[in-house]
Design a protein around this motif. Sequence first.
Motif, PDB file in Angstrom:
ATOM      1  N   ASP A   1       0.888  -1.177   0.150  1.00 27.73           N
ATOM      2  CA  ASP A   1       0.020  -0.047  -0.041  1.00 27.73           C
ATOM      3  C   ASP A   1       0.905   1.359  -0.249  1.00 27.73           C
ATOM      4  O   ASP A   1       1.945   1.605   0.727  1.00 27.73           O
ATOM      5  CB  ASP A   1      -1.013   0.146   1.200  1.00 27.73           C
ATOM      6  N   LEU A   2       0.507   2.332  -0.899  1.00 28.42           N
ATOM      7  CA  LEU A   2       1.224   3.453  -0.920  1.00 28.42           C
ATOM      8  C   LEU A   2       0.387   4.472  -0.150  1.00 28.42           C
ATOM      9  O   LEU A   2      -0.925   4.499  -0.375  1.00 28.42           O
ATOM     10  CB  LEU A   2       1.284   3.968  -2.404  1.00 28.42           C
ATOM     11  N   HIS A   3       1.085   5.400   0.471  1.00 25.68           N
ATOM     12  CA  HIS A   3       0.403   6.535   1.181  1.00 25.68           C
ATOM     13  C   HIS A   3       1.426   7.713   1.023  1.00 25.68           C
ATOM     14  O   HIS A   3       2.712   7.560   0.604  1.00 25.68           O
ATOM     15  CB  HIS A   3       0.176   6.220   2.550  1.00 25.68           C
ATOM     16  N   SER A   4       0.802   8.847   1.312  1.00 19.33           N
ATOM     17  CA  SER A   4       1.555  10.077   1.415  1.00 19.33           C
ATOM     18  C   SER A   4       1.182  11.170   2.207  1.00 19.33           C
ATOM     19  O   SER A   4       0.051  10.992   2.871  1.00 19.33           O
ATOM     20  CB  SER A   4       1.650  10.675   0.085  1.00 19.33           C
ATOM     21  N   PHE A   5       2.105  12.041   2.838  1.00 17.81           N
ATOM     22  CA  PHE A   5       1.658  13.162   3.528  1.00 17.81           C
ATOM     23  C   PHE A   5       2.416  14.494   3.190  1.00 17.81           C
ATOM     24  O   PHE A   5       3.595  14.384   2.418  1.00 17.81           O
ATOM     25  CB  PHE A   5       2.000  13.100   5.176  1.00 17.81           C
ATOM     26  N   TYR A   6       2.332  15.871   3.452  1.00 20.12           N
ATOM     27  CA  TYR A   6       2.953  16.676   3.164  1.00 20.12           C
ATOM     28  C   TYR A   6       3.738  17.414   4.292  1.00 20.12           C
ATOM     29  O   TYR A   6       3.325  17.139   5.494  1.00 20.12           O
ATOM     30  CB  TYR A   6       1.982  17.902   2.690  1.00 20.12           C
ATOM     31  N   ILE A   7       4.805  17.726   4.066  1.00 14.55           N
ATOM     32  CA  ILE A   7       5.846  18.471   5.252  1.00 14.55           C
ATOM     33  C   ILE A   7       6.345  19.870   4.538  1.00 14.55           C
ATOM     34  O   ILE A   7       6.492  20.135   3.301  1.00 14.55           O
ATOM     35  CB  ILE A   7       6.954  17.606   5.689  1.00 14.55           C
TER      36      ILE A   7
ATOM     37  N   PHE B   1      -1.710  15.446   6.564  1.00 14.88           N
ATOM     38  CA  PHE B   1      -2.197  14.093   6.017  1.00 14.88           C
ATOM     39  C   PHE B   1      -3.444  14.595   5.018  1.00 14.88           C
ATOM     40  O   PHE B   1      -3.786  15.650   4.871  1.00 14.88           O
ATOM     41  CB  PHE B   1      -2.669  13.107   6.907  1.00 14.88           C
ATOM     42  N   TYR B   2      -3.811  13.715   4.065  1.00 10.17           N
ATOM     43  CA  TYR B   2      -4.888  13.796   3.405  1.00 10.17           C
ATOM     44  C   TYR B   2      -5.760  14.755   3.673  1.00 10.17           C
ATOM     45  O   TYR B   2      -6.580  15.543   3.392  1.00 10.17           O
ATOM     46  CB  TYR B   2      -5.441  12.727   2.466  1.00 10.17           C
ATOM     47  N   ASP B   3      -6.510  14.186   5.096  1.00 10.33           N
ATOM     48  CA  ASP B   3      -7.459  14.721   5.463  1.00 10.33           C
ATOM     49  C   ASP B   3      -7.540  16.169   5.980  1.00 10.33           C
ATOM     50  O   ASP B   3      -8.350  16.675   6.362  1.00 10.33           O
ATOM     51  CB  ASP B   3      -8.116  13.707   6.717  1.00 10.33           C
ATOM     52  N   ASP B   4      -6.090  16.557   6.387  1.00  9.22           N
ATOM     53  CA  ASP B   4      -5.755  17.933   6.280  1.00  9.22           C
ATOM     54  C   ASP B   4      -6.045  19.001   5.210  1.00  9.22           C
ATOM     55  O   ASP B   4      -5.786  20.276   5.678  1.00  9.22           O
ATOM     56  CB  ASP B   4      -4.541  18.023   7.348  1.00  9.22           C
ATOM     57  N   LEU B   5      -5.957  18.361   3.938  1.00 10.98           N
ATOM     58  CA  LEU B   5      -5.982  19.322   2.862  1.00 10.98           C
ATOM     59  C   LEU B   5      -7.297  19.555   2.318  1.00 10.98           C
ATOM     60  O   LEU B   5      -8.068  18.536   2.407  1.00 10.98           O
ATOM     61  CB  LEU B   5      -4.708  18.619   2.030  1.00 10.98           C
ATOM     62  N   ASN B   6      -7.353  20.502   1.638  1.00 11.57           N
ATOM     63  CA  ASN B   6      -8.446  21.241   0.783  1.00 11.57           C
ATOM     64  C   ASN B   6      -8.057  21.327  -0.535  1.00 11.57           C
ATOM     65  O   ASN B   6      -7.549  22.036  -0.943  1.00 11.57           O
ATOM     66  CB  ASN B   6      -9.228  22.010   1.490  1.00 11.57           C
TER      67      ASN B   6
ATOM     68  N   ARG C   1      -0.273  17.008  -4.796  1.00 14.02           N
ATOM     69  CA  ARG C   1       0.347  15.507  -5.088  1.00 14.02           C
ATOM     70  C   ARG C   1      -0.238  14.615  -3.939  1.00 14.02           C
ATOM     71  O   ARG C   1      -0.733  13.327  -4.288  1.00 14.02           O
ATOM     72  CB  ARG C   1       1.920  15.598  -5.040  1.00 14.02           C
ATOM     73  N   VAL C   2      -0.191  15.180  -2.849  1.00 12.85           N
ATOM     74  CA  VAL C   2      -0.811  14.277  -1.837  1.00 12.85           C
ATOM     75  C   VAL C   2      -2.260  13.787  -1.895  1.00 12.85           C
ATOM     76  O   VAL C   2      -2.784  12.763  -1.992  1.00 12.85           O
ATOM     77  CB  VAL C   2      -0.604  14.913  -0.088  1.00 12.85           C
ATOM     78  N   ILE C   3      -3.199  14.966  -2.361  1.00 14.20           N
ATOM     79  CA  ILE C   3      -4.569  14.865  -2.561  1.00 14.20           C
ATOM     80  C   ILE C   3      -4.422  13.677  -3.857  1.00 14.20           C
ATOM     81  O   ILE C   3      -5.480  12.893  -3.642  1.00 14.20           O
ATOM     82  CB  ILE C   3      -5.039  16.187  -2.821  1.00 14.20           C
ATOM     83  N   GLU C   4      -3.857  13.912  -4.758  1.00 15.42           N
ATOM     84  CA  GLU C   4      -3.871  13.122  -6.080  1.00 15.42           C
ATOM     85  C   GLU C   4      -3.429  11.715  -5.634  1.00 15.42           C
ATOM     86  O   GLU C   4      -4.226  10.609  -6.471  1.00 15.42           O
ATOM     87  CB  GLU C   4      -2.862  13.587  -6.933  1.00 15.42           C
ATOM     88  N   HIS C   5      -2.576  11.526  -4.863  1.00 20.90           N
ATOM     89  CA  HIS C   5      -2.119  10.186  -4.540  1.00 20.90           C
ATOM     90  C   HIS C   5      -3.270   9.315  -3.760  1.00 20.90           C
ATOM     91  O   HIS C   5      -3.326   7.868  -3.794  1.00 20.90           O
ATOM     92  CB  HIS C   5      -0.693  10.327  -3.653  1.00 20.90           C
TER      93      HIS C   5
END
Length: 135
Positions: A59-65, A86-91, A130-134
């Motif tokens: 499984d691939l995941h990602s987050f932003y820093i 994380f994804y849930d933190d982004l709009n 990119r995090v959202i797209e992923h």
Amino acid sequence: MADSMHLSVISFEGELFSETVTFVKVFSKQGELGIYPDHTSSITLLEHTDVVYEFPNGDLHSFYITSGMLSIANNRLVVMTDVLKFYDDLNEKEEIKKLKDAKEKYSKAKQFDKQQYYRDLILQSEAKLRVIEHH
């Protein structure tokens, strides 16, 4: 040869993330960096990047820093940063608007410091998207 490595993200507040992974991809100041188990020890500066990681099950995941530093040694990766999202933190709609606005302002900026400011905003929004797209 190791099958996995440990990825940690730390800040002044403490540990923000800690998982066993088999692959990590980040954008450093020198360019894109792909890391597999038994990677050469190194330290690199990170600049507004999405961190893509793979779990042992594939499984691939990602987050932003935000900007930070990555240390690699003995199958341990430590990212030091102030912000992790994380994804849930982004709009997505908000980031698309921010990206469009920053690109427009960047193209009109005449002063180097203003160009750098808008360049940073562009990098931030692109990494978040990119995090959202992923996801």
